[in-house]
Design a protein around this motif. Structure first.
Motif, PDB file in Angstrom:
ATOM      1  N   THR A 202      -3.827   5.571  -9.180  1.00  0.00           N
ATOM      2  CA  THR A 202      -2.380   5.816 -10.277  1.00  0.00           C
ATOM      3  C   THR A 202      -2.146   4.901  -9.688  1.00  0.00           C
ATOM      4  O   THR A 202      -2.116   4.207  -7.547  1.00  0.00           O
ATOM      5  CB  THR A 202      -1.794   6.484  -9.461  1.00  0.00           C
ATOM      6  N   ASP A 203      -1.618   3.295 -10.335  1.00  0.00           N
ATOM      7  CA  ASP A 203      -1.046   2.320  -9.916  1.00  0.00           C
ATOM      8  C   ASP A 203       0.497   2.916  -9.365  1.00  0.00           C
ATOM      9  O   ASP A 203       0.946   3.336  -9.879  1.00  0.00           O
ATOM     10  CB  ASP A 203      -0.319   1.559 -11.118  1.00  0.00           C
ATOM     11  N   THR A 204       0.811   1.614  -7.835  1.00  0.00           N
ATOM     12  CA  THR A 204       2.333   1.875  -7.239  1.00  0.00           C
ATOM     13  C   THR A 204       2.905   1.886  -8.127  1.00  0.00           C
ATOM     14  O   THR A 204       4.320   2.825  -8.337  1.00  0.00           O
ATOM     15  CB  THR A 204       1.602   1.114  -6.182  1.00  0.00           C
ATOM     16  N   PHE A 205       2.826   1.032  -9.401  1.00  0.00           N
ATOM     17  CA  PHE A 205       4.521   1.043 -10.057  1.00  0.00           C
ATOM     18  C   PHE A 205       4.629   2.086 -10.805  1.00  0.00           C
ATOM     19  O   PHE A 205       5.558   2.789 -11.482  1.00  0.00           O
ATOM     20  CB  PHE A 205       3.878  -0.298 -11.473  1.00  0.00           C
ATOM     21  N   ASP A 206       3.617   3.041 -11.459  1.00  0.00           N
ATOM     22  CA  ASP A 206       3.735   4.436 -12.112  1.00  0.00           C
ATOM     23  C   ASP A 206       3.617   5.424 -11.761  1.00  0.00           C
ATOM     24  O   ASP A 206       4.022   6.675 -12.107  1.00  0.00           O
ATOM     25  CB  ASP A 206       2.206   4.392 -13.114  1.00  0.00           C
ATOM     26  N   ILE A 207       4.422   5.418 -10.050  1.00  0.00           N
ATOM     27  CA  ILE A 207       4.549   6.574  -9.266  1.00  0.00           C
ATOM     28  C   ILE A 207       5.417   6.352  -8.602  1.00  0.00           C
ATOM     29  O   ILE A 207       6.229   5.523  -7.846  1.00  0.00           O
ATOM     30  CB  ILE A 207       3.139   7.679  -8.679  1.00  0.00           C
ATOM     31  N   GLU A 208       6.439   7.929  -8.615  1.00  0.00           N
ATOM     32  CA  GLU A 208       7.496   8.230  -7.802  1.00  0.00           C
ATOM     33  C   GLU A 208       7.486   7.977  -6.339  1.00  0.00           C
ATOM     34  O   GLU A 208       6.041   8.094  -5.641  1.00  0.00           O
ATOM     35  CB  GLU A 208       8.544   8.902  -8.436  1.00  0.00           C
ATOM     36  N   PRO A 209       8.107   6.948  -5.224  1.00  0.00           N
ATOM     37  CA  PRO A 209       8.246   6.448  -4.072  1.00  0.00           C
ATOM     38  C   PRO A 209       7.998   8.381  -3.120  1.00  0.00           C
ATOM     39  O   PRO A 209       7.076   8.076  -2.465  1.00  0.00           O
ATOM     40  CB  PRO A 209       9.951   5.996  -4.001  1.00  0.00           C
ATOM     41  N   GLY A 210       9.151   9.444  -3.770  1.00  0.00           N
ATOM     42  CA  GLY A 210       8.753  10.379  -3.138  1.00  0.00           C
ATOM     43  C   GLY A 210       7.540  10.715  -3.121  1.00  0.00           C
ATOM     44  O   GLY A 210       6.693  11.876  -2.298  1.00  0.00           O
ATOM     45  N   LYS A 211       6.456  11.057  -4.701  1.00  0.00           N
ATOM     46  CA  LYS A 211       5.061  11.504  -4.401  1.00  0.00           C
ATOM     47  C   LYS A 211       4.677  10.758  -3.926  1.00  0.00           C
ATOM     48  O   LYS A 211       3.684  11.405  -2.944  1.00  0.00           O
ATOM     49  CB  LYS A 211       5.288  11.443  -6.484  1.00  0.00           C
TER      50      LYS A 211
ATOM     51  N   ILE B 265       0.561  -1.530  -0.118  1.00  0.00           N
ATOM     52  CA  ILE B 265       0.234  -0.387  -0.119  1.00  0.00           C
ATOM     53  C   ILE B 265       0.888   1.669   0.179  1.00  0.00           C
ATOM     54  O   ILE B 265       0.374   2.202  -0.431  1.00  0.00           O
ATOM     55  CB  ILE B 265      -1.012   0.085   1.317  1.00  0.00           C
ATOM     56  N   ASN B 266       2.007   1.811   1.351  1.00  0.00           N
ATOM     57  CA  ASN B 266       3.050   2.471   1.341  1.00  0.00           C
ATOM     58  C   ASN B 266       3.943   2.734  -0.464  1.00  0.00           C
ATOM     59  O   ASN B 266       4.401   3.910  -0.424  1.00  0.00           O
ATOM     60  CB  ASN B 266       3.189   2.365   2.253  1.00  0.00           C
ATOM     61  N   GLY B 267       3.978   1.823  -1.400  1.00  0.00           N
ATOM     62  CA  GLY B 267       4.513   1.202  -2.211  1.00  0.00           C
ATOM     63  C   GLY B 267       6.226   1.026  -1.818  1.00  0.00           C
ATOM     64  O   GLY B 267       6.709   1.212  -3.165  1.00  0.00           O
ATOM     65  N   LEU B 268       6.191   0.709  -0.582  1.00  0.00           N
ATOM     66  CA  LEU B 268       8.213   0.275  -0.355  1.00  0.00           C
ATOM     67  C   LEU B 268       7.750  -1.334  -1.282  1.00  0.00           C
ATOM     68  O   LEU B 268       9.163  -1.314  -1.424  1.00  0.00           O
ATOM     69  CB  LEU B 268       8.081  -0.361   1.062  1.00  0.00           C
ATOM     70  N   ILE B 269       6.870  -1.807  -1.813  1.00  0.00           N
ATOM     71  CA  ILE B 269       6.812  -2.715  -3.019  1.00  0.00           C
ATOM     72  C   ILE B 269       5.775  -1.955  -3.878  1.00  0.00           C
ATOM     73  O   ILE B 269       4.793  -2.003  -3.747  1.00  0.00           O
ATOM     74  CB  ILE B 269       6.079  -3.788  -1.873  1.00  0.00           C
ATOM     75  N   PRO B 270       6.571  -2.088  -4.843  1.00  0.00           N
ATOM     76  CA  PRO B 270       7.786  -3.192  -5.194  1.00  0.00           C
ATOM     77  C   PRO B 270       8.603  -1.837  -5.912  1.00  0.00           C
ATOM     78  O   PRO B 270      10.085  -2.437  -5.935  1.00  0.00           O
ATOM     79  CB  PRO B 270       6.918  -3.180  -6.894  1.00  0.00           C
ATOM     80  N   HIS B 271       8.856  -0.474  -5.180  1.00  0.00           N
ATOM     81  CA  HIS B 271      10.154   0.002  -5.274  1.00  0.00           C
ATOM     82  C   HIS B 271      11.161  -0.135  -4.530  1.00  0.00           C
ATOM     83  O   HIS B 271      12.493   0.354  -5.054  1.00  0.00           O
ATOM     84  CB  HIS B 271      10.020   1.520  -4.775  1.00  0.00           C
ATOM     85  N   HIS B 272      10.872  -0.622  -3.088  1.00  0.00           N
ATOM     86  CA  HIS B 272      12.323  -1.156  -2.446  1.00  0.00           C
ATOM     87  C   HIS B 272      12.561  -2.634  -2.266  1.00  0.00           C
ATOM     88  O   HIS B 272      14.360  -3.033  -1.929  1.00  0.00           O
ATOM     89  CB  HIS B 272      11.654  -0.245  -1.005  1.00  0.00           C
TER      90      HIS B 272
END
Length: 284
Positions: free
Chosen positions: A70-79, A49-56
């Motif tokens: 917005t799909d979490t794959f398509d948004i930068e972790p900072g945003k 939910i918070n984007g640590l997966i898949p970005h980290h």
């Protein structure tokens, strides 16, 4: 607000899925509890939910997680961090500054919040958590409950729409745990923040959340309004989840024929000791 569809995830190097085909929707303004047996996917779901997966955290990811469309794959972790604020189980690992004020300031500066907004945001966050007197304190001198409040204040200053907390009361005593949940309830009611909180203390969840997510070995077995979900007590216990003792009592009363047939399963659901006492008075 949060839309999860057929989510399956397996960490790199793992032989089994941490989450298996999970689908659910969390609406704007919901206050949702997440309860699981130990090691059954709660932190993984929070991280999705918070984007640590898949970005980290890497691994095999199937399905989708959308935040406000917005799909979490398509948004930068900072945003994404400005939309979804997170408080982790080990609060000490989240606090990076020496003083409380600097902890809140760190996130604001790191995310480029305009300078003319910073003082107002720091003040508002401290006031929301009623910890104005801690502003100039050293973090190392704070109690566990105070540290949790500082961590939440630092996230709240970023003005996220969603707050995700992974066992925020894990290291706290009962009184401090209740205080944290009262605070979350206040943020949900007064500021309209959508809250998702993973917690092992099911009595706390039952008394404060609006909805409950129940996972068994990474699979969603129940999700819905709190009283409706708790009617599945036996299935939850079979999944290794301890249900509140007030539920055990009312269920035993029903088994012994002490509850009128006119009472439905939901009528027997009590979320705290006061409700249970009132129920007993009515049926006896």
């Amino acid at each position: 607000m949060i839309e999860i569809k057929e989510l399956t995830f397996k960490y790199s190097g793992s032989k089994k899925n941490a989450l298996e085909n999970v689908s659910l929707t969390i609406e704007k303004g919901d206050f949702v509890g997440l309860i699981v047996e130990s090691g059954a996917g709660k932190t993984t779901l929070c991280s999705c939910i918070n984007g640590l997966i898949p970005h980290h955290y890497t691994g095999d990811f199937y399905g989708s997680v959308k935040i406000q469309g917005t799909d979490t794959f398509d948004i930068e972790p900072g945003k994404l961090a400005l939309k979804v604020g997170s408080v982790f189980q080990d609060v000490d690992s989240q606090l990076v500054s020496f003083f409380v004020e600097d902890e809140i300031l760190f996130g604001l500066e790191n995310f480029g919040i305009p300078k003319d907004q910073i003082e107002q945001r720091i003040t508002a966050a401290l006031e929301a958590l009623e910890i104005q007197e801690l502003r100039h304190r050293e973090i190392s001198t704070l109690s566990g409950g105070q540290k949790q409040k500082v961590a939440i204040a630092a996230i709240l200053a970023l003005e996220p729409d969603i707050l995700v907390l992974d066992e925020p009361t894990g290291e706290l005593d009962p009184a401090s745990s209740v205080q944290i949940f009262k605070l979350l309830q206040k943020l949900n009611k007064e500021k309209g923040i959508t809250i998702v909180v993973a917690e092992q203390k099911i009595m706390l969840l039952c008394e404060y959340v609006k909805k409950l997510i129940v996972l068994e070995k990474g699979t969603l077995i129940h999700y819905g309004e709190i009283r409706s979900t708790l009617t599945h007590q036996k299935e939850m216990e079979e999944a290794g989840i301890n249900c509140p003792r007030v539920l055990t009592l009312t269920s035993r009363m029903a088994e012994e024929g002490l509850v009128p047939d006119s009472y439905t399963k939901e009528d027997r659901i009590c979320l705290n000791a006061a409700e249970c006492a009132d129920f007993i008075r009515k049926v006896m």
